[in-house]
Design an enzyme around this catalytic site. Structure first.
Site, PDB file in Angstrom:
ATOM      1  N   LEU A 499       0.793  -1.232   0.000  1.00 36.89           N
ATOM      2  CA  LEU A 499       0.000   0.000   0.000  1.00 36.89           C
ATOM      3  C   LEU A 499       0.824   1.280   0.000  1.00 36.89           C
ATOM      4  O   LEU A 499       0.256   2.367  -0.056  1.00 36.89           O
ATOM      5  CB  LEU A 499      -0.939   0.021   1.214  1.00 36.89           C
ATOM      6  N   ALA A 676      -2.412   5.777  -1.537  1.00 42.63           N
ATOM      7  CA  ALA A 676      -2.899   6.078  -2.885  1.00 42.63           C
ATOM      8  C   ALA A 676      -2.304   5.121  -3.908  1.00 42.63           C
ATOM      9  O   ALA A 676      -2.572   5.248  -5.095  1.00 42.63           O
ATOM     10  CB  ALA A 676      -2.564   7.525  -3.259  1.00 42.63           C
ATOM     11  N   HIS A 677      -1.472   4.191  -3.450  1.00 46.81           N
ATOM     12  CA  HIS A 677      -0.820   3.225  -4.346  1.00 46.81           C
ATOM     13  C   HIS A 677      -1.071   1.818  -3.817  1.00 46.81           C
ATOM     14  O   HIS A 677      -0.727   1.525  -2.677  1.00 46.81           O
ATOM     15  CB  HIS A 677       0.692   3.474  -4.417  1.00 46.81           C
ATOM     16  N   GLN A 678      -1.652   0.971  -4.639  1.00 44.25           N
ATOM     17  CA  GLN A 678      -1.890  -0.416  -4.239  1.00 44.25           C
ATOM     18  C   GLN A 678      -1.246  -1.339  -5.279  1.00 44.25           C
ATOM     19  O   GLN A 678      -1.465  -1.162  -6.476  1.00 44.25           O
ATOM     20  CB  GLN A 678      -3.390  -0.700  -4.130  1.00 44.25           C
TER      21      GLN A 678
END
Length: 746
Positions: A499, A676-678
């Site tokens: 994440l 904001a990043h997965q």
């Protein structure tokens, strides 16, 4: 009292009037009517603030606003089942004397019959003390978590809502105003570059959908046997974001008939609004309110045509060499050590129109750069997929200027230009799998396409998309649940979810004529990410990176620690001149997502330590840039007044920084993480024990089923991942195209 009627959920009855009274009393304690501090009106505060607006803001009571219904509807619509049930239980208990006694203790006792007051009968001072105690309650953490859910929903609605004229009564007092020049539509604002290939199922009926599909050149017929609309194509791509857009482009340009499924809607620049509430609601998963199961994370993920590339903050950073080396050598994935991958990055870089300079930096980026320079810390430019002059602080709500080149304005345009068709408002339900007669490569199943459903209630029939090849590109949160619901069982599906955990530091820079340091602009204006600083270990390893975020008033209020009603209003009154810095770590730990909307993640100790190092460096940067006050978003309102402070005091403050996780944690102080990043939840692996897909991006279990999104990445990237996702998708889809057009097996 019908205005309070809100339907129940998960088998619970409708919200009662008594529960709404509890909610109103709670929200009044969160944002009470108070006298404004004298310094706010005396001219000692920021120059730009309207004194009458400030008086009105401080006098406004949370119980008197029209957002109470919106708040409980938000929990009902967006909350997890745990959050919803906990919220309803707390509101029910607070509506009774016994329940109030259980939660509030002696605060509700009085000397007259019936000796116990309900929560709504308590004085404002008592209710505020109850909230203060519960936010520190480390024993009965489910109660604390429920209090946090209610606070978050209310504050977000209060500060993000807009009326039909695009106004919010609190905005003038907090210095928030949408810049008309920054947010004017582009000259080509009526352009619909995807019109040639778009089919918006939300505007169709079953009959017109068949006609629209035929008009776009697709073979579509009614399948009465399966009560479905059957569509035939060469390739179906599920998802239109960073990975799906690239895959659709590459495959369509190779001469294949491509269908793209997107559950979100299509918006052109002129259809975007530069407002947080509407932007998050229409462009993001779960309306931008996507918590982890335990509430310790708030997750942002795009849900529109273009996916994350349509709403991200424009950062274009190539995959670090150290990461490529780790993936290719340590994890034995040759692709990431090849010229093929490096060439793909260059192709992506060029198509995205990446620029490496910024003509005018935003308020927050000026501060990040100045603080780093004053300390001698490294600071670098962040390339963007926009022009060098792009000065837009609301790209996260869709770029109204049309300057940012997301997938919807690049790769998908190319795809449509080569015959691809995009179905919007269309959600994939499961892959069509059958037993693999050839047992090619030891794969027991073969994928024949996708069963999908329009979100339009007027289209009852399922859509059966039959394809020679199927590409899953719904992102790291949606690809795993889709694969699992289709019957795939590889143990890596849904696991290894990374994440890029985020915590933030803030610094207040008042806009005073007497100030020796002046940074132009406001926190919500200008390019979102144009500078980055790396936090290095003693052996020069990157522990974290520091960037700047986009925080609208609602998001800012949600992250801001609540310690009292007056303090909350003072913090919000400073919103426009509060600079935030985000610390992002390349997480070594991981979580899982096996069911849609159910994200489980616990931050690893090493990652917490790296976050702590990043937070401390962020605070030093803010102090060095001249902040009047700095702090973190820890629940106790941790802060330091900088005027006249000495190095010993600064060091003592930095030593107190901590990264405890979530309101459900067994600690008095806690943080809410962001992501904001997965990545990584269907990762590539050298064998089926190491990954969900093989070295060519194909499922280990099902032939002709590929993954082209962030879930395919072997681990976290450590930087903004868009370029990495696109480059990986480019390589996988190029191999697919070669295999299909030559008829050769890869």
């Amino acid at each position: 009292m019908d205005k309070y009627k809100v339907a129940g959920k998960f088998g619970l009855p409708d919200i009662t009037v008594a529960e709404m009274e509890s909610l109103a009393s709670f929200c009044e304690a969160v944002l009470p009517s108070v006298q404004p501090p004298p310094e706010e009106l005396s001219g000692e505060g920021d120059n730009h603030r309207n004194k009458e607006a400030l008086r009105s803001f401080y006098s406004t009571s949370g119980s008197k606003t029209p957002v109470l219904r919106q708040s409980i509807e938000l929990v009902t619509k967006r909350g997890t089942i745990e959050a919803y049930i906990a919220t309803r239980l707390i509101l029910f208990l607070l509506a009774t004397r016994l329940g109030t006694l259980l939660i509030c203790g002696t605060e509700c006792l009085v000397s007259r019959w019936p000796f116990v007051e309900k929560f709504s009968e308590l004085s404002l001072e008592k209710r505020e003390r109850v909230l203060q105690k519960q936010f520190k309650n480390w024993i009965l953490t489910p109660i604390r978590a429920a209090f946090v859910y209610i606070k978050v929903a209310f504050l977000f609605c209060f500060f993000s809502r807009v009326n039909p004229n695009g106004e919010n009564p609190a905005w003038e007092a907090i210095g928030y105003r949408v810049n008309p020049d920054e947010n004017k539509p582009s000259e080509t604002h009526n352009e619909r570059p995807l019109e040639k290939g778009i089919v918006e199922t939300m505007e169709e009926t079953e009959q017109t959908l068949l006609e629209s599909l035929a008009h776009k050149g697709l073979e579509a017929v009614l399948d009465t046997e399966h009560d479905a609309i059957r569509i035939k194509c060469d390739v179906v791509v599920v998802g239109s974001g960073s990975g799906g857009g690239v895959a659709a482009s590459v495959l369509a340009k190779s001469g294949l008939k491509v269908v793209v499924l997107e559950k979100g809607s299509y918006f052109t620049p002129s259809e975007h609004r530069p407002f947080e509430g509407p932007g998050l609601d229409k462009l993001y998963e779960n309306g931008g309110i996507l918590p982890s199961v335990d509430g310790s994370f708030m997750v942002l993920a795009g849900a529109t045509v273009g996916g994350g590339s349509a709403v991200n903050w424009s950062a274009c950073i190539k995959t670090p060499k150290s990461v490529l080396q780790e993936w290719s050598e340590d994890q034995n994935i040759p692709l990431f050590g090849t010229k093929e991958y490096l060439t793909a990055m260059e192709v992506v870089w060029k198509r995205m129109g990446v620029t490496e300079k910024c003509e005018l930096e935003s308020f927050q980026n000026q501060i990040l750069r100045k603080g780093c320079e004053n300390l001698g810390f490294n600071v670098e430019n962040v390339p963007r997929n926009s022009s060098e002059s792009h000065y837009c602080g609301s790209c996260g709500y869709g770029c109204r200027q049309g300057d940012k080149k997301g997938s919807d304005r690049t790769w998908l345009v190319d795809a449509v230009g080569h015959g691809a068709v995009i179905l919007t408002g269309c959600k994939a339900e499961r892959f069509i799998l059958e037993k693999n007669g050839s047992n090619k490569g030891g794969k027991q199943m073969k994928c024949l396409g996708v069963m999908a459903k329009s979100l339009n209630g007027n289209i009852a029939k399922m859509l059966k998309i039959e394809a020679k090849v199927t590409v899953s590109a719904g992102g790291a949160l949606l690809t795993p649940p889709l694969m699992i619901s289709s019957g795939l069982r590889n143990r890596n599906i849904g696991k290894n979810l990374h994440l890029h955990p985020v915590l933030m530091a803030w610094g207040y820079f008042p806009d005073k004529e007497s100030s020796n340091i002046s940074f132009k602009g406001n926190s919500y204006e200008g390019g979102i990410i144009t500078s980055v600083s790396k936090v290095l270990s003693e052996d020069s390893e990157v522990r974290a990176i520091i960037e700047t975020p986009q925080l609208g008033p609602g998001s800012f209020s949600v992250l801001t620690p609540w310690t009292s009603g007056l303090d909350m209003k003072k913090r919000m009154a400073r919103y426009s001149r509060t600079a935030s810095l985000i610390t992002i770590v390349r997480d070594r730990g991981s979580g899982e997502v096996k069911t849609e909307g159910r994200i489980n993640y616990t931050v690893d100790k090493t990652d917490r330590d790296n976050l702590k190092a990043g937070l401390r460096e962020s605070l030093r940067i803010l102090i060095a840039a001249g902040a009047e006050e700095v702090g973190t978003h820890r629940s106790d309102g941790q802060r330091l007044i900088c005027k006249g402070v000495n190095e010993n005091s600064i060091q003592e403050f930095l030593d107190s920084v901590s990264t405890e996780e979530g309101a459900k944690g067994m600690t008095e102080k806690w943080n809410v993480y962001s992501s904001a990043h997965q990545m990584g939840s269907c990762r590539i692996g050298e064998n089926e024990k190491e990954g969900a897909i093989d070295l060519n991006g194909e499922s280990w279990e099902a032939e002709k089923l590929f993954v082209c999104d962030a879930s395919a990445l072997p681990s976290a990237v450590g930087v903004n991942p868009m370029i990495t996702v696109m480059s990986t998708a480019y390589c996988i889809s190029t191999r697919i195209a070669k295999s299909m057009t030559t008829g050769l097996s890869h």
